[in-house]
Design a protein around this motif. Structure first.
Motif, mmCIF file in Angstrom:
data_model
loop_
_atom_site.group_PDB
_atom_site.id
_atom_site.type_symbol
_atom_site.label_atom_id
_atom_site.label_comp_id
_atom_site.label_asym_id
_atom_site.label_seq_id
_atom_site.Cartn_x
_atom_site.Cartn_y
_atom_site.Cartn_z
ATOM 1 N N ALA A 12 103.837 24.089 -15.668
ATOM 2 C CA ALA A 12 102.649 23.927 -15.005
ATOM 3 C C ALA A 12 102.284 25.159 -14.123
ATOM 4 C CB ALA A 12 102.787 22.883 -13.911
ATOM 5 N N THR A 13 103.172 26.224 -14.100
ATOM 6 C CA THR A 13 102.881 27.562 -13.228
ATOM 7 C C THR A 13 103.106 28.810 -14.252
ATOM 8 O OG1 THR A 13 104.991 27.862 -12.470
ATOM 9 C CG2 THR A 13 103.931 26.247 -11.434
ATOM 10 N N ASP A 14 103.055 29.900 -13.709
ATOM 11 C CA ASP A 14 103.220 31.062 -14.260
ATOM 12 C C ASP A 14 104.499 31.774 -13.877
ATOM 13 O OD1 ASP A 14 102.484 31.957 -11.826
ATOM 14 O OD2 ASP A 14 100.950 33.300 -12.369
ATOM 15 N N SER A 15 105.542 30.961 -13.149
ATOM 16 C CA SER A 15 106.685 31.397 -12.771
ATOM 17 C C SER A 15 107.559 31.994 -14.044
ATOM 18 C CB SER A 15 107.536 30.391 -12.390
ATOM 19 O OG SER A 15 108.693 30.456 -11.830
ATOM 20 N N THR A 16 108.032 33.122 -13.625
ATOM 21 C CA THR A 16 108.962 33.601 -14.631
ATOM 22 C C THR A 16 110.249 33.306 -14.601
ATOM 23 O OG1 THR A 16 109.116 35.803 -13.164
ATOM 24 C CG2 THR A 16 107.384 35.843 -14.696
ATOM 25 N N VAL A 17 110.860 32.822 -13.261
ATOM 26 C CA VAL A 17 112.226 32.479 -13.086
ATOM 27 C C VAL A 17 112.149 30.664 -12.850
ATOM 28 C CG1 VAL A 17 112.749 34.782 -12.609
ATOM 29 C CG2 VAL A 17 111.673 33.250 -10.723
ATOM 30 N N PRO A 18 111.626 30.054 -13.669
ATOM 31 C CA PRO A 18 111.753 28.537 -13.282
ATOM 32 C C PRO A 18 112.889 27.839 -13.086
ATOM 33 C CG PRO A 18 111.198 28.831 -15.738
ATOM 34 C CD PRO A 18 111.160 30.461 -15.029
ATOM 35 N N PHE A 19 113.973 28.159 -13.821
ATOM 36 C CA PHE A 19 115.437 27.637 -13.543
ATOM 37 C C PHE A 19 115.830 28.171 -12.100
ATOM 38 C CE2 PHE A 19 120.072 27.817 -13.662
ATOM 39 C CZ PHE A 19 119.980 26.743 -13.620
ATOM 40 N N TRP A 20 115.920 29.314 -11.958
ATOM 41 C CA TRP A 20 116.564 29.864 -10.696
ATOM 42 C C TRP A 20 115.841 29.525 -9.420
ATOM 43 C CZ3 TRP A 20 121.197 31.137 -11.675
ATOM 44 C CH2 TRP A 20 121.612 31.603 -12.755
ATOM 45 N N ASP A 21 114.484 29.309 -9.760
ATOM 46 C CA ASP A 21 113.575 29.113 -8.626
ATOM 47 C C ASP A 21 113.881 27.394 -8.211
ATOM 48 O OD1 ASP A 21 111.686 29.152 -6.649
ATOM 49 O OD2 ASP A 21 110.082 28.982 -7.852
ATOM 50 N N ALA A 22 114.068 26.652 -9.360
ATOM 51 C CA ALA A 22 114.484 25.401 -8.996
ATOM 52 C C ALA A 22 115.791 24.924 -8.554
ATOM 53 C CB ALA A 22 114.151 24.506 -10.407
ATOM 54 N N LEU A 23 116.846 25.716 -9.080
ATOM 55 C CA LEU A 23 118.056 25.856 -8.440
ATOM 56 C C LEU A 23 118.218 25.864 -7.191
ATOM 57 C CD1 LEU A 23 121.262 25.237 -9.143
ATOM 58 C CD2 LEU A 23 121.427 27.636 -9.762
ATOM 59 N N THR A 24 117.598 27.206 -6.525
ATOM 60 C CA THR A 24 117.808 27.355 -5.275
ATOM 61 C C THR A 24 117.146 26.470 -4.475
ATOM 62 O OG1 THR A 24 115.804 28.938 -5.568
ATOM 63 C CG2 THR A 24 118.072 29.913 -5.586
ATOM 64 N N THR A 25 115.918 25.869 -4.736
ATOM 65 C CA THR A 25 115.083 24.960 -4.134
ATOM 66 C C THR A 25 116.289 23.620 -3.776
ATOM 67 O OG1 THR A 25 113.121 25.370 -5.063
ATOM 68 C CG2 THR A 25 113.172 23.450 -4.347
ATOM 69 N N ASN B 115 109.515 29.088 8.393
ATOM 70 C CA ASN B 115 108.931 28.332 7.018
ATOM 71 C C ASN B 115 107.771 28.639 6.843
ATOM 72 O OD1 ASN B 115 110.764 25.245 8.120
ATOM 73 N ND2 ASN B 115 111.535 27.149 6.771
ATOM 74 N N VAL B 116 106.807 28.768 7.905
ATOM 75 C CA VAL B 116 105.262 28.931 7.654
ATOM 76 C C VAL B 116 105.111 30.384 7.031
ATOM 77 C CG1 VAL B 116 103.225 29.396 8.939
ATOM 78 C CG2 VAL B 116 104.613 27.326 9.490
ATOM 79 N N LEU B 117 105.822 31.154 7.682
ATOM 80 C CA LEU B 117 105.800 32.566 6.945
ATOM 81 C C LEU B 117 106.212 32.740 5.718
ATOM 82 C CD1 LEU B 117 107.461 34.666 10.229
ATOM 83 C CD2 LEU B 117 104.910 35.007 9.425
ATOM 84 N N PHE B 118 107.193 32.069 5.325
ATOM 85 C CA PHE B 118 107.764 32.139 3.891
ATOM 86 C C PHE B 118 106.743 31.260 2.773
ATOM 87 C CE2 PHE B 118 112.455 33.081 4.794
ATOM 88 C CZ PHE B 118 112.251 34.336 4.632
ATOM 89 N N ILE B 119 106.010 30.388 3.384
ATOM 90 C CA ILE B 119 104.953 29.838 2.556
ATOM 91 C C ILE B 119 104.110 30.843 1.839
ATOM 92 C CG2 ILE B 119 102.982 28.484 2.599
ATOM 93 C CD1 ILE B 119 104.617 26.335 4.290
ATOM 94 N N LEU B 120 103.656 31.683 2.971
ATOM 95 C CA LEU B 120 102.686 32.862 2.714
ATOM 96 C C LEU B 120 103.350 33.840 1.731
ATOM 97 C CD1 LEU B 120 101.241 33.530 6.258
ATOM 98 C CD2 LEU B 120 100.398 32.206 4.368
ATOM 99 N N LEU B 121 104.768 34.105 2.106
ATOM 100 C CA LEU B 121 105.378 35.331 1.326
ATOM 101 C C LEU B 121 105.430 34.769 0.041
ATOM 102 C CD1 LEU B 121 106.566 37.963 1.347
ATOM 103 C CD2 LEU B 121 108.920 36.812 1.910
ATOM 104 N N PHE B 122 106.233 33.564 -0.405
ATOM 105 C CA PHE B 122 106.657 33.099 -1.640
ATOM 106 C C PHE B 122 105.480 32.817 -2.494
ATOM 107 C CE2 PHE B 122 110.672 31.672 0.564
ATOM 108 C CZ PHE B 122 111.277 32.750 0.557
ATOM 109 N N THR B 123 104.293 32.277 -1.952
ATOM 110 C CA THR B 123 102.931 32.250 -2.725
ATOM 111 C C THR B 123 102.543 33.562 -3.290
ATOM 112 O OG1 THR B 123 102.456 30.103 -1.384
ATOM 113 C CG2 THR B 123 100.665 31.211 -2.717
ATOM 114 N N GLN B 124 102.524 34.508 -2.582
ATOM 115 C CA GLN B 124 101.914 35.766 -2.951
ATOM 116 C C GLN B 124 102.987 36.191 -4.151
ATOM 117 O OE1 GLN B 124 102.057 38.224 0.437
ATOM 118 N NE2 GLN B 124 100.651 36.821 1.510
ATOM 119 N N ALA B 125 104.197 35.910 -4.152
ATOM 120 C CA ALA B 125 105.213 36.308 -5.299
ATOM 121 C C ALA B 125 105.180 35.410 -6.408
ATOM 122 C CB ALA B 125 106.771 36.531 -4.402
ATOM 123 N N GLY B 126 104.650 34.359 -6.366
ATOM 124 C CA GLY B 126 104.673 33.620 -7.488
ATOM 125 C C GLY B 126 105.939 32.675 -7.518
#
Length: 219
Positions: free
Chosen positions: A130-143, A55-66
């Motif tokens: 509130a963000t510059d996400s280009t995939v808000p729905f899919w990011d939210a759904l997987t979350t 989880n700690v590693l993915f925090i770094l990775l996903f933040t970098q990827a937006g």
């Protein structure tokens, strides 16, 4: 030395995949994630500390990827991992410390599905505005799916594997779209491991169901 300086080596490219640099963070996330799912399928308690590191590693990775919802999700995963670690060792009830595999009840399904719909809708709006996400729905759904699945995993609910598989079906093309090719490959592997975990937990549940009538007869 700042935190950014300490983390910088993890962000350096290790190799290139499909003309896209792959960082140490993504490689370590790949390895720890695969090990974690393999351990969960075998109901091994070590999955929880390995999962926290992942989880700690993915925090770094996903933040970098937006992928901000996925990054924030890892913080929730860490909290749930502590809860799951405790329930797996202390949640078996009287006479047993080990938590057995169980099916998800109708009541649990009702509030899980309701929470999933609300979370998906709310996160989609938040990410879109509130963000510059280009995939808000899919990011939210997987979350939302991942949170539902993690709850089931913490309680050793068999159907949590189906929720993970559903999330992975979306994750693979999502990460490929964000050019996280190694992570997309990892989640394709997760699907295979989830199928194996589903089969393993199903066997354990079937064995427990067979033992129950025998125990009642013995009493």
């Amino acid at each position: 030395m700042s935190l950014a300086d300490l983390l910088e080596p993890l962000q350096r490219p290790l190799f290139t995949l499909l003309d896209t640099p792959v960082s140490w963070t993504e490689v370590l996330g790949f390895g720890s994630g695969a090990l974690c799912v393999w351990l969960v399928a075998r109901q091994h308690i070590a999955n929880w500390p390995i999962g926290i590191a992942n989880n700690v590693l993915f925090i770094l990775l996903f933040t970098q990827a937006g992928l901000y919802a996925d990054a924030a999700l890892q913080v929730v995963f860490i909290t749930l991992a502590v809860y799951g670690w405790w329930t797996w060792t202390h949640g078996g009830g009287p006479g047993s410390d080990a938590l057995p595999v169980r099916r998800t009840t109708r009541t649990e399904w009702t509030w899980l599905l309701a929470a999933g719909v609300v979370a998906t809708f709310t996160l989609t709006l938040l990410l879109d505005r509130a963000t510059d996400s280009t995939v808000p729905f899919w990011d939210a759904l997987t979350t939302a799916l991942s949170l539902m699945a993690t709850y089931g995993q913490c309680r050793k609910r068999l159907e949590s594997w189906w929720l993970w598989i559903s999330a992975d079906v979306v994750y693979v093309p999502l990460y490929a779209y964000k050019e996280l090719y190694l992570t997309a490959l990892l989640y394709a592997g997760f699907m295979a491991l989830c199928v194996n975990g589903l089969r393993s937990w199903s066997r354990d549940l079937a064995a427990a169901d067979r033992r129950s009538p025998m125990e009642v007869t013995a009493v």
